[in-house]
Scaffold this motif. Structure first.
Motif, PDB file in Angstrom:
ATOM      1  N   ALA A 122       0.972  -1.322  -0.122  1.00 43.99           N
ATOM      2  CA  ALA A 122      -0.055   0.042  -0.017  1.00 43.99           C
ATOM      3  C   ALA A 122       0.810   1.110  -0.180  1.00 43.99           C
ATOM      4  CB  ALA A 122      -0.955  -0.025   1.084  1.00 43.99           C
ATOM      5  N   ILE A 123       1.716   1.162   0.732  1.00 50.21           N
ATOM      6  CA  ILE A 123       2.704   2.472   0.939  1.00 50.21           C
ATOM      7  C   ILE A 123       3.517   2.647  -0.619  1.00 50.21           C
ATOM      8  CG2 ILE A 123       4.850   3.333   1.691  1.00 50.21           C
ATOM      9  CD1 ILE A 123       4.178   1.841   4.483  1.00 50.21           C
ATOM     10  N   MET A 124       4.009   1.554  -1.098  1.00 49.31           N
ATOM     11  CA  MET A 124       4.605   1.619  -2.394  1.00 49.31           C
ATOM     12  C   MET A 124       3.559   2.183  -3.670  1.00 49.31           C
ATOM     13  SD  MET A 124       6.840  -1.633  -2.734  1.00 49.31           S
ATOM     14  CE  MET A 124       7.447  -1.479  -4.001  1.00 49.31           C
ATOM     15  N   LEU A 125       2.295   1.818  -3.535  1.00 42.28           N
ATOM     16  CA  LEU A 125       1.343   2.313  -4.464  1.00 42.28           C
ATOM     17  C   LEU A 125       1.092   3.628  -4.038  1.00 42.28           C
ATOM     18  CD1 LEU A 125      -0.860   1.632  -6.450  1.00 42.28           C
ATOM     19  CD2 LEU A 125      -2.560   1.227  -4.743  1.00 42.28           C
ATOM     20  N   GLY A 126       0.925   3.950  -2.721  1.00 43.92           N
ATOM     21  CA  GLY A 126       0.785   5.528  -2.531  1.00 43.92           C
ATOM     22  C   GLY A 126       1.954   6.343  -2.883  1.00 43.92           C
ATOM     23  N   VAL A 127       3.218   5.927  -2.807  1.00 46.99           N
ATOM     24  CA  VAL A 127       4.509   6.645  -3.330  1.00 46.99           C
ATOM     25  C   VAL A 127       4.222   6.862  -4.832  1.00 46.99           C
ATOM     26  CG1 VAL A 127       6.806   6.711  -3.528  1.00 46.99           C
ATOM     27  CG2 VAL A 127       5.605   6.176  -1.279  1.00 46.99           C
TER      28      VAL A 127
END
Length: 490
Positions: A40-45
């Motif tokens: 999720a963090i990678m997608l958000g970035v």
């Protein structure tokens, strides 16, 4: 007082039998949290740059706003099936001088620390930070982020309400399906007007007060709903219902397992949670549409083997994974009878086999995609009967979370029956058939892979008596632990 409540919750968690489960399950859960949180963090970035490259003519924030409605509707559906609502035993608290409002506020506060509330933030927060680094107005971005947090928590409280009313869930599911169908067919793009509303919220930061007011309103609505039933007589009284008898005498032909089969049929027919599972298992029939309509999966036939397990194994994976939890309310009485444990387990197996056969018959329209696909489904059905059914029964030894049959997700009852053990049990159900298919497929042919899956299921059927003896011995060893776990009040 909240500090005391937290202390009691920790002691209950630490002393319960489910805390004593294997280290492997805890490690698996921790890794799952790390994986999904990290993804999720990678997608958000990366979301800003992905959208900028894919649709260079549209501002990424506008693209995100256009599809937020689908995000929140899908989030509601996932929460409905997977989010475990907070549970609290209120009867002891009713006899001591503690304000009802204090207990209810604590209960609702527990919902805010759910992983389902943090997961969206792992996407929205990095995305907002990237926007700030890209030079977007600070006030606009911060207010937009606060609005997303408020809407996420609003979903949390909406889920608290719809879990008490199946009509609300079906309504949301219908709306989501209709919206997606209209969007895909180009009849009416729902994302445009709703996206304009979110864009208006972004361009006018003061509008962020509306999602906050929505969250507060839903919180108060939940508070009032719980408070109405927060009485000692309401907690201990039981409603008397008229039960309609059903003639199941035709099942006597199944011999010793007939009484158990009748009991399971009545359990499904008369109770809320099992009926919900029946609905879910029917939805699994359409799982193949996701894979069989995409050409990309034709080049990854192992994924077709994965999908075939779902098409015919819906009931096995939903109902079967909660054996023996379905009988938790009267399990102690059941185990006190002079009944062979093997007979009890065989009745569950026959029920799952019947469901797999029925699902296979209903999957006949998949012939439209070709006999190779239908052959894969047939092999998956044999594998589900011969091996996955036994894996599911074996996994029941590790699943000692009681299920309250006719009280769906009430605020003060454990009704989900979902626990990380089921994730561990599910792994061989999908990994094994994919492996059995892939090796002969790469070495020989596609048809050889299908035959390998089917042979695995046939061998399970041939040696079912031997497998039943092993499963029975494991259940016998853990019988008293299961009885003790089902007697606990979470």
């Amino acid at each position: 007082m909240f500090k005391r409540f937290i202390s009691l919750e920790w002691k209950q968690f630490r002393r319960a039998s489910y805390f004593q489960k294997g280290l492997a399950i805890k490690i698996l859960l921790f890794l799952a949290v790390l994986y999904f949180g990290g993804a999720a963090i990678m997608l958000g970035v990366g979301l800003f740059f992905i959208l900028k490259k894919a649709i260079p003519t549209v501002d990424p924030i506008q693209t995100v706003n256009n599809f937020l409605i689908y995000w929140f509707l899908f989030d509601l559906l996932i929460r409905y099936f997977m989010q475990q609502l907070p549970v609290m035993n209120i009867k002891p608290l009713m006899t001591i001088p503690i304000k009802r409002s204090t207990v209810i506020h604590f209960l609702l506060g527990k919902t805010s620390i759910s992983f389902f509330n943090f997961l969206p933030l792992f996407i929205f927060l990095p995305f907002s930070i990237v926007l700030l680094f890209q030079g977007y107005p600070v006030i606009n971005v911060l207010c937009w982020f606060v609005a997303m947090v408020a809407l996420t928590l609003s979903n949390n409280f909406i889920n608290f309400l719809i879990n008490k009313d199946n009509k609300a869930f079906y309504g949301i599911l219908t709306v989501l399906v209709v919206f997606v169908a209209l969007e895909v067919k180009g009849v009416f793009k729902v994302s445009q007007p709703i996206g304009q509303a979110f864009n208006f919220l972004y361009n006018n930061p003061y509008v962020a007060i509306l999602p906050i007011l929505l969250e507060v309103g839903l919180y108060r609505l939940n508070f009032s709903f719980i408070k109405k039933g927060f009485y000692l007589d309401g907690a201990i009284s039981k409603k008397v219902k008229e039960v309609n008898a059903t003639d199941l005498s035709w099942m006597n032909r199944f011999g010793a397992v007939a009484p158990f089969l009748k009991n399971d049929i009545k359990l499904i027919w008369r109770n809320v949670r099992p009926r919900q599972v029946m609905f879910m298992s029917f939805i699994f029939l359409f799982y193949g549409v996701i894979f069989y309509t995409q050409e990309v999966y034709r080049d990854m036939p192992a994924m077709l083997a994965f999908a075939s397990m779902f098409v015919t194994g819906g009931f096995l994976m939903t109902f079967g994974q909660l054996v023996p939890s379905w009988d938790s309310e009267y399990y102690k009485m059941l185990m006190s009878q002079n009944i062979p444990y093997k007979t009890y387990l065989q009745s569950k197996w026959y029920l799952m086999v019947f469901a797999v056969i029925l699902s296979f018959i209903l999957s006949t329209p998949y012939i439209y995609f070709g006999w190779d696909i239908y052959g894969m489904i047939a092999a998956g059905a044999v594998f589900n009967i011969g091996l996955n059914s036994f894996i599911t029964l074996y996994g029941g030894v590790l699943n000692r979370v009681p299920v309250e049959l006719n009280a769906k997700a009430k605020a003060f009852s454990n009704t989900n029956g979902f626990n990380p053990t089921q994730l561990l049990i599910a792994l061989p159900k999908f990994a094994l058939p994919m492996l059995l298919f892939y090796i002969p497929y790469k070495l020989i042919s596609y048809e050889a892979g299908i035959i390998a899956i089917a042979i695995g299921g046939v061998l399970g059927i041939i040696f079912r008596n031997y497998i039943f003896n092993i499963i029975e011995s494991v259940y016998q060893k853990g019988k008293y632990k299961t009885i003790a776990a089902f007697s606990e009040k979470k």
